[in-house]
Design a protein around this motif. Sequence first.
Motif, PDB file in Angstrom:
ATOM      1  N   VAL A  29       9.741   8.376  -2.072  1.00  0.00           N
ATOM      2  CA  VAL A  29       8.396   7.896  -2.393  1.00  0.00           C
ATOM      3  C   VAL A  29       7.766   7.208  -1.182  1.00  0.00           C
ATOM      4  CG1 VAL A  29       8.876   5.575  -3.313  1.00  0.00           C
ATOM      5  CG2 VAL A  29       7.038   6.923  -4.269  1.00  0.00           C
ATOM      6  N   VAL A  30       8.597   6.721  -0.262  1.00  0.00           N
ATOM      7  CA  VAL A  30       8.073   6.121   0.969  1.00  0.00           C
ATOM      8  C   VAL A  30       7.329   7.189   1.778  1.00  0.00           C
ATOM      9  CG1 VAL A  30       8.689   4.942   3.124  1.00  0.00           C
ATOM     10  CG2 VAL A  30       9.884   4.369   1.014  1.00  0.00           C
ATOM     11  N   PHE A  31       7.813   8.428   1.752  1.00  0.00           N
ATOM     12  CA  PHE A  31       7.134   9.524   2.441  1.00  0.00           C
ATOM     13  C   PHE A  31       5.873   9.934   1.688  1.00  0.00           C
ATOM     14  CE2 PHE A  31      11.347   9.893   4.171  1.00  0.00           C
ATOM     15  CZ  PHE A  31      11.141  10.301   5.473  1.00  0.00           C
ATOM     16  N   ILE A  32       5.991  10.045   0.386  1.00  0.00           N
ATOM     17  CA  ILE A  32       4.891  10.521  -0.447  1.00  0.00           C
ATOM     18  C   ILE A  32       3.688   9.585  -0.355  1.00  0.00           C
ATOM     19  CG2 ILE A  32       4.185  10.999  -2.828  1.00  0.00           C
ATOM     20  CD1 ILE A  32       7.184  11.726  -3.347  1.00  0.00           C
ATOM     21  N   GLN A  33       3.932   8.278  -0.390  1.00  0.00           N
ATOM     22  CA  GLN A  33       2.841   7.311  -0.452  1.00  0.00           C
ATOM     23  C   GLN A  33       1.971   7.295   0.796  1.00  0.00           C
ATOM     24  OE1 GLN A  33       2.639   4.005   1.191  1.00  0.00           O
ATOM     25  NE2 GLN A  33       4.460   4.284   2.434  1.00  0.00           N
TER      26      GLN A  33
ATOM     27  N   TYR B 101       0.457   9.654   2.097  1.00  0.00           N
ATOM     28  CA  TYR B 101      -0.604  10.647   1.996  1.00  0.00           C
ATOM     29  C   TYR B 101      -1.511  10.460   0.784  1.00  0.00           C
ATOM     30  CZ  TYR B 101       2.479  12.847   5.361  1.00  0.00           C
ATOM     31  OH  TYR B 101       3.272  13.083   6.456  1.00  0.00           O
ATOM     32  N   ILE B 102      -1.286   9.432  -0.020  1.00  0.00           N
ATOM     33  CA  ILE B 102      -2.039   9.285  -1.265  1.00  0.00           C
ATOM     34  C   ILE B 102      -2.901   8.023  -1.225  1.00  0.00           C
ATOM     35  CG2 ILE B 102      -1.888   9.059  -3.766  1.00  0.00           C
ATOM     36  CD1 ILE B 102       0.726  10.614  -3.618  1.00  0.00           C
ATOM     37  N   TYR B 103      -4.192   8.250  -1.258  1.00  0.00           N
ATOM     38  CA  TYR B 103      -5.153   7.154  -1.249  1.00  0.00           C
ATOM     39  C   TYR B 103      -5.030   6.339  -2.542  1.00  0.00           C
ATOM     40  CZ  TYR B 103      -9.582   4.687  -1.293  1.00  0.00           C
ATOM     41  OH  TYR B 103     -10.527   3.712  -1.340  1.00  0.00           O
ATOM     42  N   GLY B 104      -5.086   5.036  -2.412  1.00  0.00           N
ATOM     43  CA  GLY B 104      -5.060   4.165  -3.579  1.00  0.00           C
ATOM     44  C   GLY B 104      -3.671   3.669  -3.943  1.00  0.00           C
ATOM     45  N   ILE B 105      -2.645   4.329  -3.458  1.00  0.00           N
ATOM     46  CA  ILE B 105      -1.265   3.953  -3.769  1.00  0.00           C
ATOM     47  C   ILE B 105      -0.561   3.457  -2.509  1.00  0.00           C
ATOM     48  CG2 ILE B 105       0.962   4.925  -4.503  1.00  0.00           C
ATOM     49  CD1 ILE B 105      -0.871   4.641  -6.802  1.00  0.00           C
ATOM     50  N   LYS B 106      -1.073   3.816  -1.357  1.00  0.00           N
ATOM     51  CA  LYS B 106      -0.421   3.575  -0.086  1.00  0.00           C
ATOM     52  C   LYS B 106       0.021   2.126   0.109  1.00  0.00           C
ATOM     53  CE  LYS B 106      -0.457   2.856   4.534  1.00  0.00           C
ATOM     54  NZ  LYS B 106       0.772   2.127   4.555  1.00  0.00           N
ATOM     55  N   THR B 107      -0.806   1.175  -0.232  1.00  0.00           N
ATOM     56  CA  THR B 107      -0.441  -0.224  -0.026  1.00  0.00           C
ATOM     57  C   THR B 107       0.378  -0.796  -1.178  1.00  0.00           C
ATOM     58  OG1 THR B 107      -2.561  -0.917  -0.945  1.00  0.00           O
ATOM     59  CG2 THR B 107      -2.408  -0.744   1.444  1.00  0.00           C
TER      60      THR B 107
ATOM     61  N   ALA C 248       2.016   0.321 -12.184  1.00  0.00           N
ATOM     62  CA  ALA C 248       2.915   1.019 -13.113  1.00  0.00           C
ATOM     63  C   ALA C 248       3.230   2.418 -12.593  1.00  0.00           C
ATOM     64  CB  ALA C 248       2.283   1.090 -14.506  1.00  0.00           C
ATOM     65  N   LEU C 249       2.228   3.092 -12.052  1.00  0.00           N
ATOM     66  CA  LEU C 249       2.442   4.416 -11.474  1.00  0.00           C
ATOM     67  C   LEU C 249       3.387   4.326 -10.273  1.00  0.00           C
ATOM     68  CD1 LEU C 249       1.702   7.444 -11.432  1.00  0.00           C
ATOM     69  CD2 LEU C 249      -0.225   6.831  -9.943  1.00  0.00           C
ATOM     70  N   ALA C 250       3.209   3.319  -9.448  1.00  0.00           N
ATOM     71  CA  ALA C 250       4.094   3.125  -8.295  1.00  0.00           C
ATOM     72  C   ALA C 250       5.537   2.920  -8.743  1.00  0.00           C
ATOM     73  CB  ALA C 250       3.622   1.938  -7.457  1.00  0.00           C
ATOM     74  N   HIS C 251       5.756   2.106  -9.758  1.00  0.00           N
ATOM     75  CA  HIS C 251       7.115   1.875 -10.270  1.00  0.00           C
ATOM     76  C   HIS C 251       7.688   3.150 -10.891  1.00  0.00           C
ATOM     77  CE1 HIS C 251       7.775  -2.338  -9.486  1.00  0.00           C
ATOM     78  NE2 HIS C 251       6.546  -2.610  -9.912  1.00  0.00           N
ATOM     79  N   LEU C 252       6.852   3.894 -11.578  1.00  0.00           N
ATOM     80  CA  LEU C 252       7.299   5.156 -12.163  1.00  0.00           C
ATOM     81  C   LEU C 252       7.746   6.123 -11.071  1.00  0.00           C
ATOM     82  CD1 LEU C 252       7.513   6.990 -14.736  1.00  0.00           C
ATOM     83  CD2 LEU C 252       5.202   7.749 -14.177  1.00  0.00           C
ATOM     84  N   TRP C 253       6.944   6.236 -10.015  1.00  0.00           N
ATOM     85  CA  TRP C 253       7.308   7.113  -8.904  1.00  0.00           C
ATOM     86  C   TRP C 253       8.587   6.639  -8.224  1.00  0.00           C
ATOM     87  CZ3 TRP C 253       2.117   8.214  -5.963  1.00  0.00           C
ATOM     88  CH2 TRP C 253       1.343   9.079  -6.729  1.00  0.00           C
TER      89      TRP C 253
ATOM     90  N   VAL D 159      10.812   6.628   9.742  1.00  0.00           N
ATOM     91  CA  VAL D 159      10.781   8.097   9.778  1.00  0.00           C
ATOM     92  C   VAL D 159       9.498   8.613   9.126  1.00  0.00           C
ATOM     93  CG1 VAL D 159      11.951  10.196   8.998  1.00  0.00           C
ATOM     94  CG2 VAL D 159      13.292   8.269   9.856  1.00  0.00           C
ATOM     95  N   ALA D 160       9.116   8.038   7.991  1.00  0.00           N
ATOM     96  CA  ALA D 160       7.913   8.478   7.278  1.00  0.00           C
ATOM     97  C   ALA D 160       6.663   8.240   8.120  1.00  0.00           C
ATOM     98  CB  ALA D 160       7.794   7.762   5.940  1.00  0.00           C
ATOM     99  N   ALA D 161       6.575   7.095   8.797  1.00  0.00           N
ATOM    100  CA  ALA D 161       5.412   6.804   9.643  1.00  0.00           C
ATOM    101  C   ALA D 161       5.340   7.777  10.816  1.00  0.00           C
ATOM    102  CB  ALA D 161       5.458   5.368  10.142  1.00  0.00           C
ATOM    103  N   ALA D 162       6.477   8.097  11.402  1.00  0.00           N
ATOM    104  CA  ALA D 162       6.503   9.055  12.514  1.00  0.00           C
ATOM    105  C   ALA D 162       6.073  10.442  12.050  1.00  0.00           C
ATOM    106  CB  ALA D 162       7.895   9.100  13.142  1.00  0.00           C
ATOM    107  N   VAL D 163       6.616  10.887  10.925  1.00  0.00           N
ATOM    108  CA  VAL D 163       6.259  12.212  10.394  1.00  0.00           C
ATOM    109  C   VAL D 163       4.777  12.248  10.036  1.00  0.00           C
ATOM    110  CG1 VAL D 163       6.615  13.799   8.449  1.00  0.00           C
ATOM    111  CG2 VAL D 163       8.587  12.766   9.608  1.00  0.00           C
ATOM    112  N   TRP D 164       4.305  11.200   9.381  1.00  0.00           N
ATOM    113  CA  TRP D 164       2.892  11.118   8.996  1.00  0.00           C
ATOM    114  C   TRP D 164       1.989  11.211  10.226  1.00  0.00           C
ATOM    115  CZ3 TRP D 164      -0.363   7.023  10.426  1.00  0.00           C
ATOM    116  CH2 TRP D 164      -1.636   7.049   9.860  1.00  0.00           C
ATOM    117  N   ALA D 165       2.305  10.434  11.268  1.00  0.00           N
ATOM    118  CA  ALA D 165       1.475  10.417  12.473  1.00  0.00           C
ATOM    119  C   ALA D 165       1.468  11.779  13.157  1.00  0.00           C
ATOM    120  CB  ALA D 165       1.966   9.341  13.435  1.00  0.00           C
TER     121      ALA D 165
END
Length: 176
Positions: A93-97, A99-105, A80-85, A127-133
């Motif tokens: 939200v693809v970028f945000i997720q 960095y957040i444990y428990g929501i990433k998958t 529900a939190l994932a859908h809300l985000w 792009v998000a995976a590249a920035v994250w790495a």
Amino acid sequence: MEDIIRDWGYIALFLYSFGGGFVGLVVAGVLSFTGDLNLYIAMLVAGISNFIGDQFLFYMARTNKKYARETMSKYGRKVALAHLWMRRYGSPVVFIQKYIYGIKTLIPLAMGLTKYSFKKFTIYNAVAAAVWAIVVGYASYIMGEVILTYADEYKYYGVGIILLIVFTVSYYFKKI
């Protein structure tokens, strides 16, 4: 030990990053600081693996909605939190997720269940995976000396603090 890290470190990082990889990339960044791994290769391996893992989750949810819903049913509040985000923030939200444990998958699974464009998800995810790495890998490399100093001086306290953080975060996300 250094030979094992050099021989198997990138493979372990790839496998660990497929499902998340934040801690694995931090460890790889610190090992790059010590000279046991190459920072650029570690960031490339972690970024590619993280990208492939999220693409897999999105595709699995898109092609096998029944299985994805059954899998996600255990995580009702987090879903529900994932859908809300997703509604509130949209594509970022693809970028945000990342960095957040428990929501990433859950975000790729939740997005795969919607009519969200596969092509758009692929672009944002790449792009998000590249920035994250780059961000996590480079930051852990820069902080390598500090991390190693404190890890050696306070290793027993560090283990306790890490366990406390993990249990606190786990408890919090179980309540969601």
